[in-house]
Design an enzyme around this catalytic site. Structure first.
Site, mmCIF file in Angstrom:
data_model
loop_
_atom_site.group_PDB
_atom_site.id
_atom_site.type_symbol
_atom_site.label_atom_id
_atom_site.label_comp_id
_atom_site.label_asym_id
_atom_site.label_seq_id
_atom_site.Cartn_x
_atom_site.Cartn_y
_atom_site.Cartn_z
ATOM 1 N N ASP A 98 9.423 3.126 -0.127
ATOM 2 C CA ASP A 98 8.491 3.748 0.666
ATOM 3 C C ASP A 98 8.681 3.672 1.995
ATOM 4 O OD1 ASP A 98 6.287 5.048 1.483
ATOM 5 O OD2 ASP A 98 4.743 3.983 0.354
ATOM 6 N N TYR B 165 0.841 -1.351 0.126
ATOM 7 C CA TYR B 165 -0.125 0.041 0.089
ATOM 8 C C TYR B 165 1.051 1.236 0.017
ATOM 9 C CZ TYR B 165 -3.544 3.394 1.227
ATOM 10 O OH TYR B 165 -4.602 4.602 1.713
ATOM 11 N N LYS C 180 3.871 9.663 8.482
ATOM 12 C CA LYS C 180 3.785 9.352 10.018
ATOM 13 C C LYS C 180 4.669 9.920 10.949
ATOM 14 C CE LYS C 180 1.638 5.153 8.272
ATOM 15 N NZ LYS C 180 0.091 5.072 8.178
HETATM 16 C C1 LIG Z 1 3.787 2.128 3.221
HETATM 17 C C2 LIG Z 1 2.746 3.527 3.126
HETATM 18 N N1 LIG Z 1 2.825 4.425 2.068
HETATM 19 C C3 LIG Z 1 2.081 5.370 1.993
HETATM 20 C C4 LIG Z 1 0.730 5.448 2.833
HETATM 21 C C5 LIG Z 1 -0.026 6.688 2.872
HETATM 22 O O1 LIG Z 1 0.112 7.540 3.647
HETATM 23 P P1 LIG Z 1 -1.023 8.570 4.389
HETATM 24 O O2 LIG Z 1 -2.105 7.841 4.743
HETATM 25 O O3 LIG Z 1 -0.305 9.517 5.246
HETATM 26 O O4 LIG Z 1 -1.493 9.484 2.975
HETATM 27 C C6 LIG Z 1 0.711 4.535 3.958
HETATM 28 C C7 LIG Z 1 -0.266 4.797 4.933
HETATM 29 O O5 LIG Z 1 -0.604 4.017 5.751
HETATM 30 C C8 LIG Z 1 1.843 3.567 3.963
HETATM 31 O O6 LIG Z 1 1.445 2.694 5.018
#
Ligand SMILES: Cc1ncc(COP(=O)(O)O)c(C=O)c1O
Length: 421
Positions: A234, A141, A262
């Site tokens: 990521d 994700y 985060k």
């Molecule tokens: C690995 C990863 N990338 C991107 C995101 C997206 O971040 P946001 O919810 O701050 O848009 C998340 C969200 O949980 C994530 O776990």
């Protein structure tokens, strides 16, 4: 445990908020508890129930809730203004702090969320390489934007996960299984000189908690370099959690670009793209690849991040990681005692129990779990004063505010909850 007030609020909320929530994972059945306040390792609901919190806002709350230093520094910043619309010195300071810690970071662009960060990083990779195709991993994700909302079907262009995403948008997103060198090699060969980037969660945190196999990330770095494909790590979950310099430092693999979110905001909304200067400078206005945001680099989030970095020192990580190790060992001991053959995956302060006796190392193996049993376990835990994310496919997080007493109490709740499934 009484949840009457939460039930009432949920019944009201569904009239005004789609599904009663502002992000779908929060809407577990029959209705979620409504938070009233949170402090340290605990979250309190509207009915006065107290839970030890291992969801921690899905990762950002690494200091526990309402950490005193964060609160004090945030109040000071609040009085100085919350949005300037012009640059401020603290943005340079936070960028320098990221660059100091993160091996691949030579420049940083701040955004407001992880979603924006991965969306912009992919656009940057496509703009730099002039290629359209991207590779992502099944079950990974990267936020709620069109190009990455694709999970199913390995080795092919993915079908969108949601109505409203044109298949044309995702036809350039190729899915591969995590931890599988052969399949990735094959896909790269098949799409030679067409792939802009590979985007990866270095520890998959959105199918529970799945670490990379030995040297898998090194293999990924090598194959991307050999084929002029940009590697995007990521680190929205792993950044500043798994180590001072994120998973890339932990596994000693330096990507071309990386993304954060985060923890970087110290509890305030934030995201960031970081990477090689020659790439980062291609973002507008120094370059031509468009990226923007009204609240990007806003003083509350930037100040939150700067305060966070004052607390995140070596001792912090050592203590947190020890707690993670202890937590997993105790869970394994309970499973042994109860003669249950479930898997316990984890890295440092990230942990998940998989309700399956099969090893979990990718999306497909994660799907061998008893998800219904897991939901029963989730509700049993709530009844016993422990809040984890309501899904087999999330992971539990620890914060520095979790005391050994909290963890021991949690282990007792886990034992009771497993016994009563
Ligand atoms: C690995 C990863 N990338 C991107 C995101 C997206 O971040 P946001 O919810 O701050 O848009 C998340 C969200 O949980 C994530 O776990």
């Amino acid at each position: 445990m009484n949840f009457d007030k939460s039930k009432k609020l949920y019944e009201e909320a569904v009239n005004y908020l789609p599904g009663g929530v502002n992000s779908p994972i929060r809407a577990y059945k029959p209705y979620p508890f409504f938070a009233k306040r949170a402090k340290g390792s605990k979250i309190y609901d509207e009915d006065g129930n107290e839970f030890i919190d291992y969801c921690l806002g899905y990762g950002p709350i690494i200091f526990g809730h309402a950490n005193e230093t964060i609160v004090e520094e945030s109040i000071k910043q609040l009085q100085l203004g919350t949005d300037y619309g012009v640059p401020s010195e603290k943005e340079i300071s936070l960028a320098k702090e990221v660059i100091k810690r993160v091996p691949s970071a030579e420049m940083v662009r701040f955004t407001n969320s992880g979603t924006e960060a991965t969306m912009s990083a992919i656009r940057l990779a496509r703009g730099i390489t002039g290629r359209n195709k991207i590779i992502k991993f099944e079950g990974a994700y990267h936020g709620a934007h069109d190009a990455v909302l694709v999970k199913s079907g390995s080795g092919a262009a993915g079908k969108p996960d949601s109505p409203g995403i044109p298949e044309d948008t995702t036809k350039n997103t190729i899915l591969v299984p995590f931890n599988d060198e052969d399949e990735l090699t094959r896909i790269i060969k098949e799409n030679k000189e067409e792939i802009a980037c590979i985007i990866i969660e270095p520890i998959m945190g959105n199918i529970g908690c799945v670490p990379p196999k030995d040297d898998y990330l090194t293999f990924l770095r090598e194959i991307t370099e050999e084929n002029d494909i940009l590697l995007i790590i990521d680190e929205v979950i792993t950044g500043f959690r798994i180590s001072k310099g994120g998973a890339q430092k932990y596994y000693n693999v330096t990507p071309d670009l990386c993304t954060f979110g985060k923890i970087l905001g110290g509890g305030f909304p934030i995201g960031a793209i970081a990477g090689k200067k020659e790439y980062m400078e291609q973002f507008t206005p120094s370059g031509t690849i468009y990226q923007a945001g009204t609240f990007s680099g806003n003083p509350m989030s930037i100040n939150g991040g700067l305060t966070a970095f004052k607390i995140l020192d070596d001792k912090f990580y050592k203590d947190l990681h020890n707690k993670g190790e202890y937590f997993r060992n105790e869970i394994r001991a309970i499973l042994n005692k109860l003669d249950i053959n479930y898997q316990v995956n984890g890295v440092e302060s990230m942990t998940q129990i998989y309700f399956t006796n099969k090893e979990v190392y990718d999306y497909k193996t994660a799907q061998t779990t008893d998800t219904k049993g897991f939901l029963k376990y989730f509700h049993n835990l709530l009844e016993n004063g422990v809040f984890i994310a309501p899904s087999q496919y999330e992971c539990t997080f620890l914060s520095c505010a979790h005391s050994m007493e909290d963890i021991d109490k949690t282990i007792e709740s886990i034992e009771i909850s497993l016994k009563n499934i």
